[in-house]
Design a protein around this motif. Structure first.
Motif, mmCIF file in Angstrom:
data_model
loop_
_atom_site.group_PDB
_atom_site.id
_atom_site.type_symbol
_atom_site.label_atom_id
_atom_site.label_comp_id
_atom_site.label_asym_id
_atom_site.label_seq_id
_atom_site.Cartn_x
_atom_site.Cartn_y
_atom_site.Cartn_z
ATOM 1 N N ILE A 183 46.546 32.686 44.831
ATOM 2 C CA ILE A 183 47.961 32.668 44.975
ATOM 3 C C ILE A 183 48.684 31.377 44.331
ATOM 4 C CG2 ILE A 183 47.976 31.672 47.242
ATOM 5 C CD1 ILE A 183 50.020 33.531 48.244
ATOM 6 N N ALA A 184 49.869 31.818 43.810
ATOM 7 C CA ALA A 184 50.717 30.989 43.189
ATOM 8 C C ALA A 184 51.216 30.001 44.101
ATOM 9 C CB ALA A 184 51.715 31.435 42.178
ATOM 10 N N ARG A 185 51.738 28.582 43.531
ATOM 11 C CA ARG A 185 52.281 27.619 44.600
ATOM 12 C C ARG A 185 53.313 27.943 45.426
ATOM 13 N NH1 ARG A 185 53.540 23.561 39.461
ATOM 14 N NH2 ARG A 185 51.560 23.947 38.387
ATOM 15 N N SER A 186 54.131 28.828 44.814
ATOM 16 C CA SER A 186 55.303 29.346 45.655
ATOM 17 C C SER A 186 55.002 30.436 46.386
ATOM 18 C CB SER A 186 56.535 29.555 44.440
ATOM 19 O OG SER A 186 56.243 30.580 43.637
ATOM 20 N N GLY A 187 53.845 31.217 46.207
ATOM 21 C CA GLY A 187 53.432 32.510 46.826
ATOM 22 C C GLY A 187 54.021 33.740 46.149
ATOM 23 N N ASP A 188 54.674 33.471 45.060
ATOM 24 C CA ASP A 188 55.452 34.792 44.336
ATOM 25 C C ASP A 188 54.412 35.524 43.288
ATOM 26 O OD1 ASP A 188 57.392 32.813 41.663
ATOM 27 O OD2 ASP A 188 55.212 32.632 42.653
ATOM 28 N N ALA A 189 53.306 35.134 43.101
ATOM 29 C CA ALA A 189 52.320 35.852 42.405
ATOM 30 C C ALA A 189 50.840 35.682 43.086
ATOM 31 C CB ALA A 189 52.513 35.412 41.002
ATOM 32 N N THR A 190 50.150 36.711 42.774
ATOM 33 C CA THR A 190 48.838 36.470 42.967
ATOM 34 C C THR A 190 47.878 37.338 41.975
ATOM 35 O OG1 THR A 190 48.770 38.574 44.517
ATOM 36 C CG2 THR A 190 48.982 37.063 45.567
ATOM 37 N N ASN A 191 46.716 36.949 42.072
ATOM 38 C CA ASN A 191 45.717 37.744 41.251
ATOM 39 C C ASN A 191 44.444 37.911 41.911
ATOM 40 O OD1 ASN A 191 44.446 38.533 38.728
ATOM 41 N ND2 ASN A 191 43.856 36.442 38.179
ATOM 42 N N LEU A 192 44.107 39.301 41.891
ATOM 43 C CA LEU A 192 42.805 39.626 42.744
ATOM 44 C C LEU A 192 41.721 40.153 41.701
ATOM 45 C CD1 LEU A 192 44.796 41.508 45.547
ATOM 46 C CD2 LEU A 192 43.348 39.206 45.897
ATOM 47 N N ALA A 193 40.662 39.827 42.333
ATOM 48 C CA ALA A 193 39.417 40.560 41.635
ATOM 49 C C ALA A 193 39.446 42.197 41.546
ATOM 50 C CB ALA A 193 38.110 39.893 41.999
ATOM 51 N N ASP A 194 38.944 42.691 40.827
ATOM 52 C CA ASP A 194 39.143 44.007 40.658
ATOM 53 C C ASP A 194 38.450 44.730 41.811
ATOM 54 O OD1 ASP A 194 38.793 44.362 36.959
ATOM 55 O OD2 ASP A 194 40.520 44.443 38.389
ATOM 56 N N SER A 195 37.277 44.070 41.974
ATOM 57 C CA SER A 195 36.396 44.506 43.398
ATOM 58 C C SER A 195 37.172 44.213 44.722
ATOM 59 C CB SER A 195 35.219 43.666 43.605
ATOM 60 O OG SER A 195 35.580 42.402 43.603
ATOM 61 N N VAL A 196 38.204 43.896 44.624
ATOM 62 C CA VAL A 196 38.987 43.813 46.171
ATOM 63 C C VAL A 196 40.332 44.310 46.016
ATOM 64 C CG1 VAL A 196 37.487 41.844 46.749
ATOM 65 C CG2 VAL A 196 39.756 41.498 45.922
ATOM 66 N N LYS A 197 40.861 44.428 44.752
ATOM 67 C CA LYS A 197 42.340 45.130 44.732
ATOM 68 C C LYS A 197 42.375 46.415 45.472
ATOM 69 C CE LYS A 197 43.548 43.431 40.054
ATOM 70 N NZ LYS A 197 43.658 43.578 38.483
ATOM 71 N N GLY A 198 43.382 46.334 45.932
ATOM 72 C CA GLY A 198 43.740 47.667 46.947
ATOM 73 C C GLY A 198 43.306 47.527 48.315
ATOM 74 N N ARG A 199 42.511 46.450 48.655
ATOM 75 C CA ARG A 199 42.082 46.231 49.900
ATOM 76 C C ARG A 199 42.347 44.738 50.515
ATOM 77 N NH1 ARG A 199 36.651 46.068 50.612
ATOM 78 N NH2 ARG A 199 35.916 45.128 48.488
ATOM 79 N N PHE A 200 42.334 43.823 49.430
ATOM 80 C CA PHE A 200 42.471 42.302 49.902
ATOM 81 C C PHE A 200 43.873 41.870 49.501
ATOM 82 C CE2 PHE A 200 37.944 40.583 50.054
ATOM 83 C CZ PHE A 200 37.560 41.770 50.840
ATOM 84 N N THR A 201 44.497 41.124 50.474
ATOM 85 C CA THR A 201 45.707 40.668 49.739
ATOM 86 C C THR A 201 45.739 39.115 50.387
ATOM 87 O OG1 THR A 201 47.073 41.174 51.990
ATOM 88 C CG2 THR A 201 47.213 42.473 50.238
ATOM 89 N N ILE A 202 46.573 38.286 49.540
ATOM 90 C CA ILE A 202 46.765 36.918 49.874
ATOM 91 C C ILE A 202 48.302 36.548 49.985
ATOM 92 C CG2 ILE A 202 46.110 34.606 48.730
ATOM 93 C CD1 ILE A 202 44.185 35.565 46.822
ATOM 94 N N SER A 203 48.404 35.660 50.962
ATOM 95 C CA SER A 203 49.796 35.297 51.327
ATOM 96 C C SER A 203 49.564 33.797 51.638
ATOM 97 C CB SER A 203 50.360 35.950 52.469
ATOM 98 O OG SER A 203 49.662 35.902 53.461
ATOM 99 N N ARG A 204 50.774 32.910 51.637
ATOM 100 C CA ARG A 204 50.546 31.717 52.122
ATOM 101 C C ARG A 204 52.138 31.357 52.858
ATOM 102 N NH1 ARG A 204 50.145 28.182 46.803
ATOM 103 N NH2 ARG A 204 50.465 26.523 48.166
ATOM 104 N N ASP A 205 52.014 30.393 53.577
ATOM 105 C CA ASP A 205 52.905 29.826 54.294
ATOM 106 C C ASP A 205 53.147 28.609 54.159
ATOM 107 O OD1 ASP A 205 54.753 29.138 56.076
ATOM 108 O OD2 ASP A 205 54.357 30.447 57.914
ATOM 109 N N ASN A 206 54.031 28.130 53.030
ATOM 110 C CA ASN A 206 54.155 26.779 52.831
ATOM 111 C C ASN A 206 54.667 25.795 53.804
ATOM 112 O OD1 ASN A 206 52.954 27.106 50.397
ATOM 113 N ND2 ASN A 206 54.868 27.383 49.163
ATOM 114 N N ASP A 207 55.306 26.413 54.877
ATOM 115 C CA ASP A 207 55.968 25.644 55.876
ATOM 116 C C ASP A 207 54.698 25.002 56.777
ATOM 117 O OD1 ASP A 207 59.213 27.385 56.118
ATOM 118 O OD2 ASP A 207 58.677 25.502 54.994
ATOM 119 N N LYS A 208 53.810 25.953 56.963
ATOM 120 C CA LYS A 208 52.716 25.440 57.704
ATOM 121 C C LYS A 208 51.451 25.273 56.914
ATOM 122 C CE LYS A 208 54.004 29.008 61.139
ATOM 123 N NZ LYS A 208 53.657 30.264 61.935
ATOM 124 N N ASN A 209 51.506 25.014 55.572
ATOM 125 C CA ASN A 209 50.316 24.611 54.885
ATOM 126 C C ASN A 209 49.156 25.694 55.110
ATOM 127 O OD1 ASN A 209 51.820 22.406 53.999
ATOM 128 N ND2 ASN A 209 50.472 20.960 54.454
#
Length: 121
Positions: free
Chosen positions: A49-75
């Motif tokens: 996941i990008a620094r700001s959380g506005d972009a992610t890149n996932l491996a083909d093997s997990v696309k559609g099943r896994f998601t990544i998110s971040r909360d920069n206020d909570k590190n």
């Protein structure tokens, strides 16, 4: 420094959410990636996941099943894993990188200790 948590034993088709907690300064200066290593295999890129959380890149093997998110206020960065399969069984690691545009292990550092995910079929 990064530390993973949230692993465990789950049945196939189930879900888990892994967390990656960061300590120290400049958390928002880095992309955060997830990797995994299954027994007898090399460390494998899962997603990032990008620094700001506005972009992610996932491996083909997990696309559609896994998601990544971040909360920069909570590190914090999260890996939501749905519809888990036995082949997802591995130790999962988070690490930081200067950019989210890479899936190569050598571009990441500050690896956590890992958290075990076991999916039973």
């Amino acid at each position: 420094r990064l530390a993973e948590s949230g692993g465990g034993l789950v049945q196939a088709g189930g879900s888990l959410r892994l967390s990656c907690a960061a300590t120290g300064r400049f958390f928002t200066s880095y992309a955060i990636g997830w990797f995994r290593r299954a027994p007898g295999k090399e460390r494998e890129f899962v997603g990032v996941i990008a620094r700001s959380g506005d972009a992610t890149n996932l491996a083909d093997s997990v696309k559609g099943r896994f998601t990544i998110s971040r909360d920069n206020d909570k590190n914090m960065v999260y890996l939501q894993m749905n519809n888990l399969k036995s082949e997802d069984t591995a130790v999962y690691y988070c690490a930081k990188a200067a950019t989210y545009r890479t899936a190569q292990v050598r571009h990441y550092d500050s690896w956590g200790q890992g958290t075990q995910v076991t999916v039973s079929s």
